[in-house]
Design a protein around this motif. Structure first.
Motif, short mmCIF file in Angstrom:
data_model
loop_
_atom_site.label_atom_id
_atom_site.label_comp_id
_atom_site.label_asym_id
_atom_site.label_seq_id
_atom_site.Cartn_x
_atom_site.Cartn_y
_atom_site.Cartn_z
N LEU A 1 -55.09 -42.76 -44.71
CA LEU A 1 -55.53 -42.40 -43.37
C LEU A 1 -56.85 -41.64 -43.44
N GLU A 2 -57.68 -41.83 -42.42
CA GLU A 2 -58.91 -41.05 -42.29
C GLU A 2 -58.86 -40.28 -40.98
N VAL A 3 -59.14 -38.99 -41.06
CA VAL A 3 -59.07 -38.13 -39.88
C VAL A 3 -60.30 -38.36 -39.00
N GLN A 4 -60.04 -38.53 -37.70
CA GLN A 4 -61.10 -38.83 -36.73
C GLN A 4 -61.55 -37.57 -35.98
N GLU A 5 -62.70 -37.67 -35.34
CA GLU A 5 -63.22 -36.55 -34.56
C GLU A 5 -62.31 -36.16 -33.40
N ASP A 6 -61.52 -37.12 -32.89
CA ASP A 6 -60.65 -36.84 -31.75
C ASP A 6 -59.31 -36.21 -32.14
N GLY B 1 -55.41 -45.34 -40.28
CA GLY B 1 -55.58 -45.99 -41.58
C GLY B 1 -54.66 -47.16 -41.76
N ARG B 2 -54.72 -47.75 -42.95
CA ARG B 2 -54.01 -48.98 -43.24
C ARG B 2 -53.06 -48.82 -44.43
N VAL B 3 -52.12 -49.73 -44.48
CA VAL B 3 -51.30 -49.89 -45.68
C VAL B 3 -52.21 -50.46 -46.77
N VAL B 4 -52.19 -49.81 -47.95
CA VAL B 4 -53.11 -50.22 -49.01
C VAL B 4 -52.38 -50.65 -50.28
N GLY B 5 -51.06 -50.63 -50.27
CA GLY B 5 -50.33 -51.05 -51.46
C GLY B 5 -48.90 -50.58 -51.42
N TYR B 6 -48.31 -50.48 -52.60
CA TYR B 6 -46.91 -50.08 -52.75
C TYR B 6 -46.86 -48.70 -53.40
N ALA B 7 -45.93 -47.86 -52.97
CA ALA B 7 -45.72 -46.56 -53.61
C ALA B 7 -44.30 -46.10 -53.33
N GLY B 8 -43.45 -46.17 -54.33
CA GLY B 8 -42.07 -45.74 -54.18
C GLY B 8 -41.88 -44.33 -54.69
N TYR B 9 -41.60 -43.39 -53.81
CA TYR B 9 -41.39 -41.99 -54.18
C TYR B 9 -40.10 -41.48 -53.55
#
Length: 398
Positions: free
Chosen positions: A225-230, A235-243
């Motif tokens: 995710l990228e934080v916006q001025e508002d 942001g987007r799903v960019v892969g797999y991460a199992g935690y």
């Protein structure tokens, strides 16, 4: 024995692009510079995708211990929040040294740099905090929050042994740490279903948040995710991460309904295994459209082998369904319990995903705002609603 050059080379090889994307040289250099063995206990539990879990013991079998530490293995360091000894081999994994490839992948998406102020949620063994400290350098700062005092205490000892200075706090990572803001990056090392808005508030505009996102249905995802001025984060799903899930968001245990609940039995033509085989795109669509959670298990009973998919309402544990596949069956048994027809909702969501052209997981994203989070397809304007529709029908079908 020690972290020999051969062992280090093997660890770096576990970060190759085939496993974790195009890992940048700064992250490779950090992995070389921060000895992983300083963050692994003398006795650890290795849990592989296949095969039974097994112990590694530095004193009893140092060769296996060192080889495992400098491999791609996940090493569990705590069971049942510390209530169960690792030597018992069974229990819920509640803290671990994550797979190095997954750690490197998330850091690659985070892109921490010299001078950055970083908030880490979930200290664990402390290895990731040490890697972050190396990446931000002397002019940066890492604040790491750990909910478990025992885990945090050991991480502090590990970091001290490695000569790493990081700010360690014991508390609920969902709250972040407001007295260290604004952060340039927020790095999360536990599974999250509902993304706390505090992380967005405490991150500067243009800052980046990377987390393992587990919406509940199907697999887990890496989310950037990228934080916006508002004041939103997009942001987007960019892969797999199992935690392991954040403790405050763990699902309630148990698959059986309360005694006396009526079970409705019928047959379903859809093979429940198909949803797993179709990939994360269908998981994301079903999760977004229904809000349900699921898991799949394999086993055997007096009728032979089976695969079972459990689907449940996270807000009403009395509503769930289980679908059972058995070899040679043309259709599949369904037991449904509660007022909400959860398996029927799964079927409708699956049909809608097919009607959209079976979009891949890379087309999904999320927006986090003060009022909550929304899942979208292709662009933030095309939000998927829990009512089973898309706000832009043309795009969702194309």
């Amino acid at each position: 024995m020690s972290a020999t050059p051969e062992r280090l080379d093997r660890l770096i090889a576990a970060l190759d692009p085939d496993e974790a994307g195009d890992i940048g040289e700064p992250i490779r250099e950090a992995v070389r510079a921060v000895p992983r063995h300083l963050f692994i206990p003398p006795v650890g539990l290795v849990v592989e995708e296949e095969g039974a879990p097994y112990l590694i013991d530095r004193d009893a079998d140092p060769g296996t211990w060192w080889d495992t530490v400098y491999s791609r293995s996940i090493i569990v360091t705590q069971l049942n929040d510390g209530a169960t000894e690792l030597r018992g081999l069974r229990g819920d994994s509640t803290s671990s040294a994550s797979a190095p490839s997954t750690v490197a992948d998330l850091l690659n998406h985070l892109q921490p740099g010299p001078g950055h102020r970083i908030l880490e949620v979930g200290t664990g063994t402390g290895w990731t905090a040490a890697l972050l400290s190396h990446l931000v350098g002397d002019h940066g700062e890492v604040t790491s929050v750990e909910v478990d005092p025992q885990v945090a205490g050991q991480a502090a000892k590990n970091l001290a042994a490695a000569g790493v200075r990081a700010r360690l706090l014991v508390g609920d990572g969902a709250l972040g740490c407001s007295d260290g803001e604004p952060y340039d990056r927020v790095h999360v090392t536990c599974g999250v279903r509902d993304i706390p808005y505090a992380w967005v508030e405490q991150c500067r505009p243009g800052g980046v948040i990377v987390l393992p996102w587990h919406p509940g249905y199907g697999t887990s995802h890496a989310l950037r995710l990228e934080v916006q001025e508002d004041g939103t984060a997009v942001g987007r799903v960019v892969g797999y991460a199992g935690y392991m899930m954040m403790r405050s968001q763990r699902p309630e245990a148990g698959e059986e309904p309360p005694p006396g609940q009526e079970r409705r039995h019928y047959r379903s033509a859809l093979d429940p295994r198909a949803l797993d085989q179709l990939g994360a795109g269908v998981d994301l669509a079903i999760g977004a459209l229904t809000g349900l959670r699921s898991h799949t298990s394999e086993g055997a009973d007096e009728d032979g082998p089976y695969v079972r998919t459990w689907v449940s309402d996270p807000d009403d544990t009395r509503s769930w369904a289980v679908v059972t596949w058995r070899p040679g069956s043309a259709d599949h048994g369904v037991q449904q319990v509660g007022e909400r027809p959860v398996w029927d909702e799964v079927l409708r969501a699956y049909a809608r995903w097919v009607s959209w052209g079976e979009p891949h997981w890379q087309r999904y994203g999320i927006t986090v705002a003060p009022g909550g989070q929304s899942i979208w397809l292709d662009t933030p304007e095309r939000v998927l609603s829990s009512a089973g529709a898309c706000t832009d029908q043309h795009t969702c079908h194309g």
